[in-house]
Motif scaffolding. Structure first.
Motif, PDB file in Angstrom:
ATOM      1  N   LEU A  74      38.625  18.585  49.837  1.00 60.85           N
ATOM      2  CA  LEU A  74      38.898  18.671  48.374  1.00 60.85           C
ATOM      3  C   LEU A  74      39.438  17.439  47.879  1.00 60.85           C
ATOM      4  O   LEU A  74      38.954  16.507  46.871  1.00 60.85           O
ATOM      5  CB  LEU A  74      39.451  19.684  47.878  1.00 60.85           C
ATOM      6  CG  LEU A  74      39.180  21.146  48.043  1.00 60.85           C
ATOM      7  CD1 LEU A  74      40.036  22.107  47.385  1.00 60.85           C
ATOM      8  CD2 LEU A  74      37.626  21.315  47.905  1.00 60.85           C
ATOM      9  N   LYS A  75      40.403  16.758  48.675  1.00 61.06           N
ATOM     10  CA  LYS A  75      40.834  15.614  48.226  1.00 61.06           C
ATOM     11  C   LYS A  75      39.920  14.431  48.461  1.00 61.06           C
ATOM     12  O   LYS A  75      39.931  13.539  47.635  1.00 61.06           O
ATOM     13  CB  LYS A  75      42.167  15.256  49.356  1.00 61.06           C
ATOM     14  CG  LYS A  75      43.012  13.946  48.842  1.00 61.06           C
ATOM     15  CD  LYS A  75      44.111  13.769  49.579  1.00 61.06           C
ATOM     16  CE  LYS A  75      44.977  12.705  49.504  1.00 61.06           C
ATOM     17  NZ  LYS A  75      46.277  12.538  50.270  1.00 61.06           N
ATOM     18  N   ALA A  76      39.188  14.476  49.656  1.00 62.37           N
ATOM     19  CA  ALA A  76      37.925  13.313  49.608  1.00 62.37           C
ATOM     20  C   ALA A  76      37.339  13.432  48.708  1.00 62.37           C
ATOM     21  O   ALA A  76      36.781  12.287  48.083  1.00 62.37           O
ATOM     22  CB  ALA A  76      37.549  13.599  51.077  1.00 62.37           C
ATOM     23  N   VAL A  77      36.583  14.632  48.140  1.00 60.35           N
ATOM     24  CA  VAL A  77      35.558  14.673  47.113  1.00 60.35           C
ATOM     25  C   VAL A  77      36.133  13.996  45.720  1.00 60.35           C
ATOM     26  O   VAL A  77      35.535  13.257  44.973  1.00 60.35           O
ATOM     27  CB  VAL A  77      35.402  16.045  46.707  1.00 60.35           C
ATOM     28  CG1 VAL A  77      34.461  16.345  45.436  1.00 60.35           C
ATOM     29  CG2 VAL A  77      34.606  16.878  48.098  1.00 60.35           C
ATOM     30  N   ASN A  78      37.436  14.305  45.486  1.00 60.45           N
ATOM     31  CA  ASN A  78      38.286  13.740  44.390  1.00 60.45           C
ATOM     32  C   ASN A  78      38.455  12.220  44.396  1.00 60.45           C
ATOM     33  O   ASN A  78      38.596  11.615  43.357  1.00 60.45           O
ATOM     34  CB  ASN A  78      39.397  14.262  43.881  1.00 60.45           C
ATOM     35  CG  ASN A  78      39.373  15.695  43.580  1.00 60.45           C
ATOM     36  OD1 ASN A  78      38.341  16.125  42.661  1.00 60.45           O
ATOM     37  ND2 ASN A  78      40.462  16.743  43.959  1.00 60.45           N
ATOM     38  N   SER A  79      38.168  11.733  45.418  1.00 61.78           N
ATOM     39  CA  SER A  79      38.313  10.134  45.752  1.00 61.78           C
ATOM     40  C   SER A  79      37.038   9.365  45.415  1.00 61.78           C
ATOM     41  O   SER A  79      36.904   8.148  45.097  1.00 61.78           O
ATOM     42  CB  SER A  79      38.748   9.772  47.165  1.00 61.78           C
ATOM     43  OG  SER A  79      37.544   9.963  47.886  1.00 61.78           O
TER      44      SER A  79
END
Length: 285
Positions: A74-79
């Motif tokens: 999820l953190k990667a998607v938000n990047s």
């Protein structure tokens, strides 16, 4: 029988796959001399993953670390610049999947549940496609948990489901799963990696994969028509290969490395100028 380049020819000369025949026979798999063939079979059946335009279901995996991996995902998607500012999980009943996914996919999930019922390990799979994004997990007691995701966008009070997202955002989710999973010994083969993506997004996904693959025996193989990705800052010359049809209409592949190019040459420009071949040839209308 005799082994002929992937074909196992028995006494009756039926043409069947050699590795499949060996793997299904206890007579062979229990013998020490044949164990290497089981390892080869498992590589093709478990370690190679094809991501095609119509891919919808993924292989099973143990998920003891799924929570931390999911949060990293999820953190990667938000990047990425998708406009998504928040992703939250939402549980649904397993029976709801029957209404949300194609029947043959639902039946395949049920078959997987039956096959692993009563095993000591916990399993899970990621299911993604036009109808939605789902994580399906079952524990040692065969308790099934189905999780979907709800997305919130910047300057919007509305909730969005995965099926309502753009094709580009869905593609980012799909390819980021490979980046995060990136298992030891894994080989990921992606058809048309740039499909629905901006060239800079494709480039970032590749760079993330390389970063997460450091120190691992893992590989990403992909096809693309996006010439801007032909950069010697990302790839070595021997990692870029061209595909060209010969006079028999069969595909031949060859490496950029055979051209001994300078490291400062603009590869995409030289390719489009015809230096390396592998270009379409048009006829007059």
């Amino acid at each position: 029988g005799k082994f002929h380049g992937g074909i196992f020819a028995g006494d009756d000369m039926d043409r069947v796959l050699f590795l499949k025949t060996i793997n299904e026979s206890k007579k062979y798999t229990e013998k020490k001399n044949y164990r290497c063939l089981v390892v080869v079979y498992n590589f093709f059946s478990e370690d190679i993953e094809f991501i095609m335009p119509d891919s919808t279901i993924k292989s099973l995996k143990c998920y003891e670390e799924s929570d931390s991996s999911f949060q990293l995902f999820l953190k990667a998607v938000n990047s990425f610049d998708t406009g998504i500012v928040n992703i939250r999980e939402e549980n649904i009943e397993f029976e709801e999947l029957k209404e949300r996914v194609p029947e043959h996919i639902y039946n395949k999930i049920c078959n997987s549940l039956e096959e692993h019922q009563g095993e000591s390990s916990c399993y899970g799979l990621i299911l993604s496609g036009p109808t939605g994004w789902y994580r399906i997990e079952w524990d040692k007691e065969s308790k099934v948990t189905v999780t979907t995701i709800i997305l919130n966008h910047k300057n919007s009070v509305f909730d969005f489901t995965f099926s309502e997202e753009s094709d580009g955002t869905k593609r980012i989710f799909e390819l980021l799963r490979i980046v995060i999973q990136n298992k030891e010994g894994g080989v990921y083969i992606v058809d048309e990696l740039e499909r629905s993506l901006h060239p800079k997004v494709s480039e970032r996904l590749i760079q993330l994969f390389i970063k997460h693959a450091k120190g691992k025996r893992t590989q990403l193989i992909f096809t693309t028509h996006e010439t801007s990705m032909m950069s010697q800052n990302i790839f070595r010359r021997d990692e870029i290969w061209f595909v060209e049809k010969n006079e028999h209409n069969a595909s031949e592949i060859y490496s950029l490395d055979k051209f001994s190019e300078r490291y400062d040459r603009k590869l995409d420009k030289a390719y489009l100028e015809g230096r390396y071949g592998a270009l379409p040839i048009f006829a007059e209308i």
